[in-house]
Design a protein around this motif. Structure first.
Motif, PDB file in Angstrom:
ATOM      1  N   UNK A 219       0.725  -1.153   0.147  1.00 42.53           N
ATOM      2  CA  UNK A 219       0.047   0.110  -0.022  1.00 42.53           C
ATOM      3  C   UNK A 219       0.888   1.350  -0.051  1.00 42.53           C
ATOM      4  N   UNK A 220       0.333   2.436  -0.504  1.00 46.64           N
ATOM      5  CA  UNK A 220       1.021   3.636  -0.561  1.00 46.64           C
ATOM      6  C   UNK A 220       1.841   3.926  -1.380  1.00 46.64           C
ATOM      7  N   UNK A 221       2.362   5.001  -1.486  1.00 39.48           N
ATOM      8  CA  UNK A 221       3.433   5.542  -2.549  1.00 39.48           C
ATOM      9  C   UNK A 221       4.772   4.564  -2.340  1.00 39.48           C
ATOM     10  N   UNK A 222       5.004   4.415  -1.026  1.00 35.25           N
ATOM     11  CA  UNK A 222       6.349   3.326  -0.757  1.00 35.25           C
ATOM     12  C   UNK A 222       5.862   1.902  -0.984  1.00 35.25           C
ATOM     13  N   UNK A 223       4.691   1.301  -1.453  1.00 41.70           N
ATOM     14  CA  UNK A 223       4.580   0.130  -1.632  1.00 41.70           C
ATOM     15  C   UNK A 223       4.927  -0.984  -0.710  1.00 41.70           C
ATOM     16  N   UNK A 224       4.771  -0.578   0.557  1.00 41.25           N
ATOM     17  CA  UNK A 224       5.186  -1.210   1.933  1.00 41.25           C
ATOM     18  C   UNK A 224       4.013  -2.303   2.164  1.00 41.25           C
ATOM     19  N   UNK A 225       4.581  -3.471   2.658  1.00 37.98           N
ATOM     20  CA  UNK A 225       3.551  -4.444   3.085  1.00 37.98           C
ATOM     21  C   UNK A 225       2.558  -3.930   4.304  1.00 37.98           C
ATOM     22  N   UNK A 226       1.501  -4.219   3.956  1.00 34.90           N
ATOM     23  CA  UNK A 226       0.337  -3.852   5.041  1.00 34.90           C
ATOM     24  C   UNK A 226      -0.512  -5.178   5.093  1.00 34.90           C
ATOM     25  N   UNK A 227      -0.826  -5.249   6.556  1.00 33.23           N
ATOM     26  CA  UNK A 227      -1.769  -6.298   7.061  1.00 33.23           C
ATOM     27  C   UNK A 227      -2.899  -5.624   7.676  1.00 33.23           C
TER      28      UNK A 227
END
Length: 236
Positions: A219-227
């Protein structure tokens, strides 16, 4: 990237070297290292180190009194009369004293100088920013990383892709409060070696509240893992 609580633990391990003189310096960091031999390590700050700034990036680490990784990973080694410090796979820069004046120490989520009102104003100024990006923004919440992001958003019942401008004032307040609260919980659990046992959603597969399968998504601009849980966390 090591999160704020882990950096605090690193600072605590390095504090015995403050006040000591550098007797030798080595590593593959590209700056004039010899000038630091004979210098006194005056202070260690968790928003950076003066006059050498160290950023651990994604995979940075350190060790004390023993080099635990190969020379190709060794960015900087500082030797003192009582021991040595080694930094690996990190960014190392030499900075001047003026550098400290540009740092917003009030953005440090674990600092005594933390200013929640300033964080609130920064959030208000970015209504289109996703809340997941806001939590990871080091100019707003310095020290917050991906684990804290996921756990805080679960605590306050908000999905990561919610724009800040859509969040009710009460949720913004809880966001700011829990970012700091969870960071100190993280530190406590890390000291007790039980951090992972307390993760509610980070790297988990089912929601601890409703039992529904968690969503795992970049998710987000940084494309970091979200749970996150689509049922117990609201998309605003």
């Amino acid at each position: 990237m090591p999160e704020g609580p882990s950096i605090i633990l690193m600072k605590e391990s390095l504090l015995p070297f403050t006040g000591q003189q550098v007797t030798e310096i080595s590593g593959n960091a590209q700056f004039e290292k010899d000038s630091f031999v004979g210098q006194i390590l005056l202070e260690i700050r968790t928003f950076g180190k003066q006059v050498i700034r160290i950023h651990l990036l994604m995979f940075g680490s350190y060790s004390i009194d023993e080099q635990t990784k190969p020379d190709k990973s060794l960015r900087l080694a500082l030797f003192f009369s009582s021991g040595s410090i080694y930094f690996y796979t990190c960014s190392v820069k030499s900075v001047d004293l003026e550098y400290l004046s540009y740092i917003d120490w009030e953005a440090d989520i674990m600092s005594d100088s933390w200013n929640p009102e300033k964080a609130k104003e920064k959030l208000k100024a970015n209504p289109t920013m996703m809340v997941c990006d806001a939590l990871m923004n080091q100019d707003i919440f310095s020290g917050v990383g991906n684990i804290i992001k996921n756990e805080v958003l679960f605590r306050i019942g908000v999905q990561p892709e919610s724009p800040l401008g859509h969040l009710p004032p009460g949720k913004i307040k809880k966001l700011i409060e829990e970012a700091r609260n969870y960071s100190f919980d993280f530190l406590k659990w890390k000291r007790e070696f039980v951090l992972k046992k307390h993760w509610l959603v980070h790297t988990r597969s089912t929601c601890p509240v409703c039992g529904q399968k968690l969503i795992k998504k970049q998710t987000g601009a940084g494309k970091r893992r979200s749970f996150f849980c689509e049922k117990d966390q609201k998309l605003y």
